[in-house]
Design a protein around this motif. Structure first.
Motif: not given
Length: 94
Positions: A71-83
């Motif tokens: 959608a915007c060209g920014e970098r995709i990140t990864k986080i933990k949500v509920s493990g």
């Protein structure tokens, strides 16, 4: 979450009626397309009929760490949500 622009760490008590409406509409679209394409085969799953799903080719941010947001060209990140690992665009999903 990506299709609704909702950050995956938001708690349900912070959502408003518009957020819920976007969640319902996005869920309908995702499920319809996933069913049409035979589901998502992320690893080595094959059905008893030897069929693998094709919906994984439609995933917008999942598994695309450090790639550009569609959608915007920014970098995709990864986080933990509920493990669990969760991919998002911090720019689109505030």
């Amino acid at each position: 979450c990506f299709m609704t622009k909702i950050h995956p760490q938001r708690t349900v008590d912070t959502l408003n009626i518009g957020d819920f409406e976007r969640i319902v509409e996005a869920t309908k679209k995702v499920l319809s397309k996933a069913i049409q394409l035979g589901g998502t085969t992320i690893r080595s799953y094959t059905s008893s009929l030897g069929v693998t799903g094709r919906f994984q080719n439609e995933l917008l941010v999942h598994g695309k760490l450090d790639e550009e947001c569609p959608a915007c060209g920014e970098r995709i990140t990864k986080i933990k949500v509920s493990g669990r690992g969760t991919y998002l665009c911090e720019s689109c999903q505030k």
